[in-house]
Design a protein around this motif. Sequence first.
Motif, PDB file in Angstrom:
ATOM      1  N   LYS A 150      11.413   6.841  -3.409  1.00 41.71           N
ATOM      2  CA  LYS A 150      10.873   6.164  -4.080  1.00 41.71           C
ATOM      3  C   LYS A 150      11.023   5.795  -5.158  1.00 41.71           C
ATOM      4  CE  LYS A 150       5.641   5.440  -3.255  1.00 41.71           C
ATOM      5  NZ  LYS A 150       4.515   5.899  -2.724  1.00 41.71           N
ATOM      6  N   GLN A 151      11.492   6.651  -6.182  1.00 44.22           N
ATOM      7  CA  GLN A 151      11.337   6.733  -7.615  1.00 44.22           C
ATOM      8  C   GLN A 151      11.946   5.719  -7.679  1.00 44.22           C
ATOM      9  OE1 GLN A 151      12.103  10.809  -8.432  1.00 44.22           O
ATOM     10  NE2 GLN A 151       9.344  11.194  -8.786  1.00 44.22           N
ATOM     11  N   HIS A 188       6.603  -3.429  10.049  1.00 44.26           N
ATOM     12  CA  HIS A 188       5.851  -3.228  11.303  1.00 44.26           C
ATOM     13  C   HIS A 188       5.383  -1.490  11.122  1.00 44.26           C
ATOM     14  CE1 HIS A 188       6.700  -6.923  13.453  1.00 44.26           C
ATOM     15  NE2 HIS A 188       8.453  -6.495  12.665  1.00 44.26           N
ATOM     16  N   ARG A 189       6.125  -0.660  10.278  1.00 42.76           N
ATOM     17  CA  ARG A 189       6.039   0.537  10.139  1.00 42.76           C
ATOM     18  C   ARG A 189       5.118   0.718   9.093  1.00 42.76           C
ATOM     19  NH1 ARG A 189       9.544   3.469  10.321  1.00 42.76           N
ATOM     20  NH2 ARG A 189       8.326   5.601  11.215  1.00 42.76           N
ATOM     21  N   ALA A 190       5.335   0.144   7.646  1.00 39.15           N
ATOM     22  CA  ALA A 190       4.722   0.936   6.237  1.00 39.15           C
ATOM     23  C   ALA A 190       3.791   0.971   6.046  1.00 39.15           C
ATOM     24  CB  ALA A 190       5.391  -0.474   5.079  1.00 39.15           C
ATOM     25  N   GLU A 245       0.837  -1.091  -0.380  1.00 35.15           N
ATOM     26  CA  GLU A 245      -0.379   0.117  -0.113  1.00 35.15           C
ATOM     27  C   GLU A 245       0.518   1.494  -0.073  1.00 35.15           C
ATOM     28  OE1 GLU A 245      -2.295  -0.395   3.037  1.00 35.15           O
ATOM     29  OE2 GLU A 245      -4.007  -1.421   1.978  1.00 35.15           O
ATOM     30  N   ASP A 246       1.437   1.578   0.735  1.00 35.55           N
ATOM     31  CA  ASP A 246       2.881   2.324   1.028  1.00 35.55           C
ATOM     32  C   ASP A 246       3.157   2.845  -0.403  1.00 35.55           C
ATOM     33  OD1 ASP A 246       2.896   3.319   3.496  1.00 35.55           O
ATOM     34  OD2 ASP A 246       5.094   2.821   4.149  1.00 35.55           O
ATOM     35  N   LEU A 247       3.947   1.335  -1.307  1.00 38.64           N
ATOM     36  CA  LEU A 247       4.683   1.922  -2.582  1.00 38.64           C
ATOM     37  C   LEU A 247       3.509   2.362  -3.515  1.00 38.64           C
ATOM     38  CD1 LEU A 247       6.785  -1.742  -2.408  1.00 38.64           C
ATOM     39  CD2 LEU A 247       7.683   0.886  -2.530  1.00 38.64           C
ATOM     40  N   ALA A 248       2.429   1.724  -3.508  1.00 41.14           N
ATOM     41  CA  ALA A 248       1.516   2.363  -4.100  1.00 41.14           C
ATOM     42  C   ALA A 248       1.075   3.562  -4.457  1.00 41.14           C
ATOM     43  CB  ALA A 248       0.347   0.908  -4.507  1.00 41.14           C
ATOM     44  N   ARG A 249       0.916   4.294  -3.059  1.00 40.82           N
ATOM     45  CA  ARG A 249       0.218   5.225  -2.538  1.00 40.82           C
ATOM     46  C   ARG A 249       0.729   6.318  -3.721  1.00 40.82           C
ATOM     47  NH1 ARG A 249       0.643   4.920   2.848  1.00 40.82           N
ATOM     48  NH2 ARG A 249      -0.885   3.907   2.786  1.00 40.82           N
ATOM     49  N   GLN A 293       0.420  13.355  -0.876  1.00 41.08           N
ATOM     50  CA  GLN A 293       1.142  14.441  -0.495  1.00 41.08           C
ATOM     51  C   GLN A 293       2.431  13.890   0.601  1.00 41.08           C
ATOM     52  OE1 GLN A 293      -0.926  17.265   2.701  1.00 41.08           O
ATOM     53  NE2 GLN A 293      -1.911  18.376   0.536  1.00 41.08           N
ATOM     54  N   VAL A 294       2.890  13.931   1.736  1.00 34.53           N
ATOM     55  CA  VAL A 294       3.959  13.429   2.499  1.00 34.53           C
ATOM     56  C   VAL A 294       3.393  12.482   2.844  1.00 34.53           C
ATOM     57  CG1 VAL A 294       3.118  13.480   5.349  1.00 34.53           C
ATOM     58  CG2 VAL A 294       5.062  14.055   4.075  1.00 34.53           C
ATOM     59  N   TRP A 295       1.862  12.039   3.118  1.00 34.75           N
ATOM     60  CA  TRP A 295       1.946  10.387   3.159  1.00 34.75           C
ATOM     61  C   TRP A 295       2.349   9.333   1.794  1.00 34.75           C
ATOM     62  CZ3 TRP A 295      -3.803  11.716   4.406  1.00 34.75           C
ATOM     63  CH2 TRP A 295      -3.546  13.011   5.475  1.00 34.75           C
ATOM     64  N   PHE A 296       2.363   9.765   1.330  1.00 39.92           N
ATOM     65  CA  PHE A 296       3.015   9.098  -0.052  1.00 39.92           C
ATOM     66  C   PHE A 296       4.261   8.064  -0.009  1.00 39.92           C
ATOM     67  CE2 PHE A 296       6.142  12.474  -0.678  1.00 39.92           C
ATOM     68  CZ  PHE A 296       7.155  11.940  -1.501  1.00 39.92           C
ATOM     69  N   ALA A 297       5.405   8.783   0.890  1.00 34.43           N
ATOM     70  CA  ALA A 297       7.066   8.720   1.722  1.00 34.43           C
ATOM     71  C   ALA A 297       6.907   7.311   2.199  1.00 34.43           C
ATOM     72  CB  ALA A 297       7.599   9.555   1.931  1.00 34.43           C
ATOM     73  N   LEU A 298       7.872   6.776   2.216  1.00 30.49           N
ATOM     74  CA  LEU A 298       8.372   5.455   2.433  1.00 30.49           C
ATOM     75  C   LEU A 298       8.817   5.200   3.938  1.00 30.49           C
ATOM     76  CD1 LEU A 298       9.883   3.578  -0.784  1.00 30.49           C
ATOM     77  CD2 LEU A 298       7.563   2.907  -0.179  1.00 30.49           C
ATOM     78  N   ALA A 299       8.754   4.427   4.984  1.00 31.76           N
ATOM     79  CA  ALA A 299       9.235   4.487   6.102  1.00 31.76           C
ATOM     80  C   ALA A 299      10.896   4.742   5.595  1.00 31.76           C
ATOM     81  CB  ALA A 299       8.593   3.068   6.679  1.00 31.76           C
ATOM     82  N   GLY A 300      11.154   5.193   6.668  1.00 26.87           N
ATOM     83  CA  GLY A 300      12.464   5.477   6.698  1.00 26.87           C
ATOM     84  C   GLY A 300      13.480   6.505   6.307  1.00 26.87           C
TER      85      GLY A 300
END
Length: 361
Positions: free
Chosen positions: A300-301, A359-361, A266-270, A275-282
């Motif tokens: 992410k790119q 756990h954080r993604a 889900e994180d990868l496909a956002r 906005q900032v929520w597209f970013a990956l953990a860390g």
Amino acid sequence: MDAPPTYTSTTSPGTQAFSYSGPPGYPTHDPPPSYAFPQTFNIGKNRTNAPLVSSAQVKGHLALLHAFAKLRAEIDTLDDNTQRLLPFIPTDKDRRWAWFVGLAVDRFSVWCDSLRPGDSLSTADDFLPPLDVLMVWHAYMLNPGWYAEDCIRIPILRFLAQVTPIFSSSLSSNLESILAGEPSSARLNSWQTRTGKAFQPLEDAQRHQLRDVRCPKCCYPLTVPYMNAEGTGYLQQDFQTQCMRSSCKNVPKITKFVLGARKIAEDLARSETDQVWFALAGSIRTPQNSADLERGKVIKQRVLQQIRLKKPESTEASQDWTVSIMEKNLYKIRHIRDAMAARMPAEGGTLYAQSPISHRA
């Protein structure tokens, strides 16, 4: 027969008389020099302008840790009647505590989702959640870097940072008295209105013995028990369930690892429109910048160039992309992490080869 000779306190047979004047004297020393605790400290190249922690904060923190220890002792020694009301509760103390903490994490998540902007004006007496939820919140803040980034990056935590000062400031004011007394009516009402859950965690555990999870492919809601006799409940070591819809017959059994894979996908496909929520953990927090969105975008790119993570040309929906990532990686969280790390040699492949992201993604 002659009588024995008489003796005095200073004589004995065959010895010279002596007297005792106490132990020898010892030389005296000057008292230790007075010591003033420093008020400023060097941290790297910077110098603080005041102590980082006050004695009142230390006292409040110790009271909090004492309350956590007392809570653990209570869970370790549940009476027979309470145990009868909680089917399948572990008898082993460590497993029972793990079950309790799992419930507390769920309660914390529900509470976080209820937060709103105006909550930052609340007082600790009327606002702080129950002790088990405070314990999860406190543990989360023990890693301040991850905590700060997550409060920026994860939608459910968007207001958590705003209410954090209520918790932290109570350490030096009234937290000890709040923990020692009964919760105020306003505090009880705040919790119950927000979450729909009982304030006392064991009472809540008796009322809510089921939990909803979503199928990682079709997102259909599935109701699963927290605990069951087979050991496959949500808070048990061998948790598993299955979506019975025909479209999901090829999906592997749903486990915590499969649910974790769904979170990363889900994180990868956002999209960046989030906005900032597209970013990956860390990926966005650095020592120089607490929210380096450009860095997060570049990372992410680069990650999404991996063939197993690329967006299918035939889809625009993030849900379809999420499913594509899981299917290409066999619903395995390890495969997704490896694919992400493969695109990160310049940034250090270990950024996405570590387990915390699951756990954080």
